[in-house]
Design a protein around this motif. Structure first.
Motif, PDB file in Angstrom:
ATOM      1  N   SER A  47       0.740  -1.504  -0.419  1.00 39.33           N
ATOM      2  CA  SER A  47      -0.331  -0.036  -0.111  1.00 39.33           C
ATOM      3  C   SER A  47       1.214   1.345  -0.091  1.00 39.33           C
ATOM      4  O   SER A  47       1.754   1.532   0.813  1.00 39.33           O
ATOM      5  N   THR A  50      -2.981   4.988   0.827  1.00 39.68           N
ATOM      6  CA  THR A  50      -4.097   4.262   2.303  1.00 39.68           C
ATOM      7  C   THR A  50      -2.759   4.192   3.549  1.00 39.68           C
ATOM      8  O   THR A  50      -3.281   4.762   5.032  1.00 39.68           O
ATOM      9  N   ALA A 120      -8.927  -1.837   6.454  1.00 44.40           N
ATOM     10  CA  ALA A 120      -7.408  -0.959   4.924  1.00 44.40           C
ATOM     11  C   ALA A 120      -7.785  -1.656   3.610  1.00 44.40           C
ATOM     12  O   ALA A 120      -7.438  -0.921   2.910  1.00 44.40           O
ATOM     13  N   HIS A 127     -13.204  -1.417   1.157  1.00 43.24           N
ATOM     14  CA  HIS A 127     -12.623  -1.097   1.487  1.00 43.24           C
ATOM     15  C   HIS A 127     -13.258   0.577   1.523  1.00 43.24           C
ATOM     16  O   HIS A 127     -13.159   1.160   1.352  1.00 43.24           O
ATOM     17  N   GLN A 130     -12.141   4.031   1.343  1.00 40.41           N
ATOM     18  CA  GLN A 130     -11.668   4.750   0.414  1.00 40.41           C
ATOM     19  C   GLN A 130     -13.302   5.613  -0.489  1.00 40.41           C
ATOM     20  O   GLN A 130     -13.840   6.423  -0.697  1.00 40.41           O
TER      21      GLN A 130
END
Length: 293
Positions: A47, A50, A120, A127, A130
């Motif tokens: 990632s 994030t 996350a 998600h 997001q």
């Protein structure tokens, strides 16, 4: 103890509070509300945005953050995820932020009720942070008026946890969602309108959310290469013309495959604004879970 496994964990009232707090934080950084809190980030998948966004959000609020690298942890020696989590919780963190390849992993840990769990990104299903930051970005753009707006999600929807979480949240908030992709990229079970050609919907939508093309995840070739995919689904200046459509992408963007170079520089494209808003939304989420719940 409240967790964020998916957006359904939050009531409409709590989501409204998140929007309020994120907007406030964007105007002015708050005092260090979480100065006595400790968070652990546990990312079993790579990632960039994030993980760093969560860490920046936590530190803006004064929390301490410890990152555990699973590739160097005892999970590589055969320890179960649950035992790894239990051992971390023995150190008394206030929350664990986890990314995992399995859809159910965050939910399993949340049910252990040992500390607050924040998803996350898990598998291809959820998600939630997001989805919330994307909705926040849309609400900002449309001055809070998102009910009845129409969004086309374009790309590898079947493998996208962003699309999966987004569809559930956006439809809940009154948006109309259209799916645009070749058939192998479509989710197996969906009652939403599906289109193979972007040109069929481009005059009908207020927002386009482009997703990363993930040809490598499909055993049977769909296109000869990414260039062939881009001919059909890349968001270009020529396709957008002068239409006032908001353009989003969760990242990482594959340039000239998902979105063209010129469109990434276009003011209608809010990719970097999404990244900025991600910090403020995650600050709001941390405040809600660690202070207000």
């Amino acid at each position: 103890m409240q967790h964020l496994v998916d957006t359904s964990d939050f009531s409409d009232t709590q989501i409204a509070q998140l929007f309020h707090d994120a907007k406030l934080f964007k105007t002015q950084y708050p005092p260090q509300l979480l100065r006595d809190k400790l968070l652990i980030t546990l990312f079993f998948e790579a990632s960039t945005r994030t993980r760093s966004s969560f860490e920046v959000a936590a530190k803006r609020l004064g929390a301490a953050v410890v990152h555990l690298d699973p590739s160097r942890s005892s999970t590589k020696k055969g320890e179960s995820l649950e035992d790894t989590f239990a051992n971390l919780c023995a150190m008394e963190p206030d929350g664990v932020i986890i990314r995992h390849e399995e859809n159910g992993a965050p939910g399993i840990l949340a049910k252990m009720q040992m500390t607050t769990v924040i998803n996350a990104g898990a598998g291809n299903y959820a998600h939630p942070t997001q989805a919330l930051l994307d909705l926040f970005t849309m609400r900002e753009h449309f001055n809070g008026e998102i009910e009845g707006k129409r969004i086309a999600i374009v790309g590898d929807i079947a493998n996208s946890r962003v699309a999966s979480s987004g569809i559930r949240l956006l439809t809940r908030m009154g948006m109309e969602v259209l799916l645009v992709a070749p058939k192998p990229f479509m989710p197996a079970e969906s009652s939403l309108p599906q289109y193979e050609n972007l040109e069929e919907v481009i005059d009908k939508v207020d927002v386009i959310m482009s997703l990363r093309a993930q040809l490598e995840r499909h055993a049977t070739p769909i296109f000869d290469d990414y260039e062939e995919y881009a001919k059909h689904y890349c968001i270009t200046k020529e396709r957008m013309a002068d239409r006032q459509i908001l353009l989003l992408h969760p990242g990482p963007v594959m340039r000239n495959i998902d979105i063209s170079d010129t469109m990434l520089e276009d003011p209608r494209c809010k990719v970097l604004e999404q990244v900025k808003n991600g910090v403020f939304m995650r600050m709001a989420i941390l405040k809600l879970l660690l202070l207000d719940s």
